[in-house]
Write an enzyme that holds these catalytic residues in place. Sequence first.
Site, PDB file in Angstrom:
ATOM      1  N   TYR A 144      80.022  26.491   2.586  1.00  0.00           N
ATOM      2  CA  TYR A 144      80.979  27.218   1.986  1.00  0.00           C
ATOM      3  C   TYR A 144      81.355  26.936   0.689  1.00  0.00           C
ATOM      4  CZ  TYR A 144      85.557  29.663   2.378  1.00  0.00           C
ATOM      5  OH  TYR A 144      86.531  30.559   1.914  1.00  0.00           O
ATOM      6  N   ASP A 239      80.093  20.508  -4.591  1.00  0.00           N
ATOM      7  CA  ASP A 239      81.509  20.794  -4.084  1.00  0.00           C
ATOM      8  C   ASP A 239      81.818  19.953  -3.169  1.00  0.00           C
ATOM      9  OD1 ASP A 239      83.426  22.223  -2.757  1.00  0.00           O
ATOM     10  OD2 ASP A 239      82.294  24.005  -2.289  1.00  0.00           O
ATOM     11  N   LYS A 267      91.670  20.505  -1.738  1.00  0.00           N
ATOM     12  CA  LYS A 267      92.205  19.810  -0.616  1.00  0.00           C
ATOM     13  C   LYS A 267      92.924  18.348  -0.712  1.00  0.00           C
ATOM     14  CE  LYS A 267      89.419  22.549   2.635  1.00  0.00           C
ATOM     15  NZ  LYS A 267      88.249  23.424   2.349  1.00  0.00           N
TER      16      LYS A 267
HETATM   17  C1  LIG Z   1      87.700  24.725   1.662  1.00  0.00           C
HETATM   18  C2  LIG Z   1      86.536  24.723   0.834  1.00  0.00           C
HETATM   19  C3  LIG Z   1      86.450  25.575  -0.241  1.00  0.00           C
HETATM   20  C4  LIG Z   1      87.718  26.688  -0.422  1.00  0.00           C
HETATM   21  O1  LIG Z   1      88.754  26.055  -0.954  1.00  0.00           O
HETATM   22  P1  LIG Z   1      90.283  26.879  -0.638  1.00  0.00           P
HETATM   23  O2  LIG Z   1      91.080  26.190  -1.427  1.00  0.00           O
HETATM   24  O3  LIG Z   1      90.240  27.134   0.694  1.00  0.00           O
HETATM   25  O4  LIG Z   1      90.100  28.206  -1.508  1.00  0.00           O
HETATM   26  C5  LIG Z   1      85.199  25.461  -1.053  1.00  0.00           C
HETATM   27  N1  LIG Z   1      84.315  24.548  -0.688  1.00  0.00           N
HETATM   28  C6  LIG Z   1      84.505  23.729   0.434  1.00  0.00           C
HETATM   29  C7  LIG Z   1      83.337  22.696   0.421  1.00  0.00           C
HETATM   30  C8  LIG Z   1      85.810  23.707   1.161  1.00  0.00           C
HETATM   31  O5  LIG Z   1      85.503  23.241   2.303  1.00  0.00           O
END
Ligand SMILES: *Cc1c(COP(=O)(O)O)cnc(C)c1O
Length: 422
Positions: A144, A239, A267
């Site tokens: 994701y 990511d 995060k």
């Molecule tokens: C949570 C998440 C996102 C998106 O971040 P948001 O702050 O919710 O937009 C993107 N990549 C990864 C791996 C994530 O866990």
Amino acid sequence: MNTERSSELFGKAKTLMPGGVNSPVRAFGSVGREPLFIASSRGDRITDADGNEFIDYVCSWGPDILGHAHPAVTDAVRRACDNGLTYGACHEGEVILAEKIQSHFPSMELLRLVNSGTEAVMSAVRAARGFTGRERIIKFEGCYHGHSDGLLVKGGSGLLTGSVPDSAGVPAGFTETTLLARYNDAGSVLSLFEQYPDSVAAVIVEPCAANMGVVPPKDGFLKALREITEMYGALLIFDEVITGFRLAIGGAQEYYGVKPDMTVLGKIVGGGMPLAAYGGRKEIMEHVAPLGAVYQAGTLSGNPIAAVAGIAQITQIERTPDLYSELDRKAGILENAATKAGLNVNRVGSLMTIFFTDNTVTDYDTAQTANRTQYAKYFTYLLENGIYAAPSQFEAMFVSYSHSDKDIEKTAEIIARYRKEN
Ligand SMILES: *Cc1c(COP(=O)(O)O)cnc(C)c1O
């Protein structure tokens, strides 16, 4: 468990927001019950609107690595408020935070602060395309990367062919340039490059996948991605929105020893405030406006309060030398208890998922064999015993530094007891 007030709030919320929530997983849809409304949090505990207290393993989906409401962070935020909430102009906090991020992620030679992981990924992909002059990207099934159009691609739909949007409202043309590979299968990446040798701008990957449940990279997988991208002149984007500052202070790139061209953080980096970052090699990031032709901007980007929270949290992480060994030890206790009880666990450091399947989970297809009904039952059992776990089989369990040994032991006991009774 009395959940009257949560229920009342949810009833009203549903008349105001789609499904009563501001982010879908919060609706508890996949565990078939109404969500709890949280009133406060501290350390490893959250308390709902009816006064029920839980040991929390969601930890806001990752940001609260030190536990909820760490005083080093909340005090810094409180003080910062007196200087104003936003300027829409340069300020010292941005410089301090960017320098801190870079000191731990030296691959981010230039970086930019934004407001969410979604925005950071979207911007990183744009910069990768702007730099390489190529349009295609490769992502992995089950990873994701936020909800921007081009990354909402259906898993399991025709590997190695054109991708199908995974959301209504995304025009087919927006995902046409997104190619889908299989996690932990470097061969699937190689075949895509063989098919499109000159048009792939970047491969984007969660270096340890945590959004199909936790799925660690196999030995050599990340290194193979590094080699393949180099061979074809494409960029490698990590990511690290979840893994950054979690697997190690320098994220998965430090933990696994593979250096990407670009990195996305979110995060943890914002200390619980809406802040994220993307960056990478200088020559790539010099294509971003105002230096280059890749446009990206933000009214609240680098927000002073969010920056202060990020600085305070990272500073506290730096001052906690046993942070990662403690996270590993605590999560290890949970893993052992679950494994001993015959449950199927994937764990890397403080990220873990119990999969209700007999298969070893190494990719999206094997993750999909997990039994959601069994997970929902397990989730409810935990909740009724004072433990708040992710309301979906395909999410991680997050352990924080503030989880006390007593609470970890209690959780381990309840997991074992669940297994015995079911
Ligand atoms: C949570 C998440 C996102 C998106 O971040 P948001 O702050 O919710 O937009 C993107 N990549 C990864 C791996 C994530 O866990």
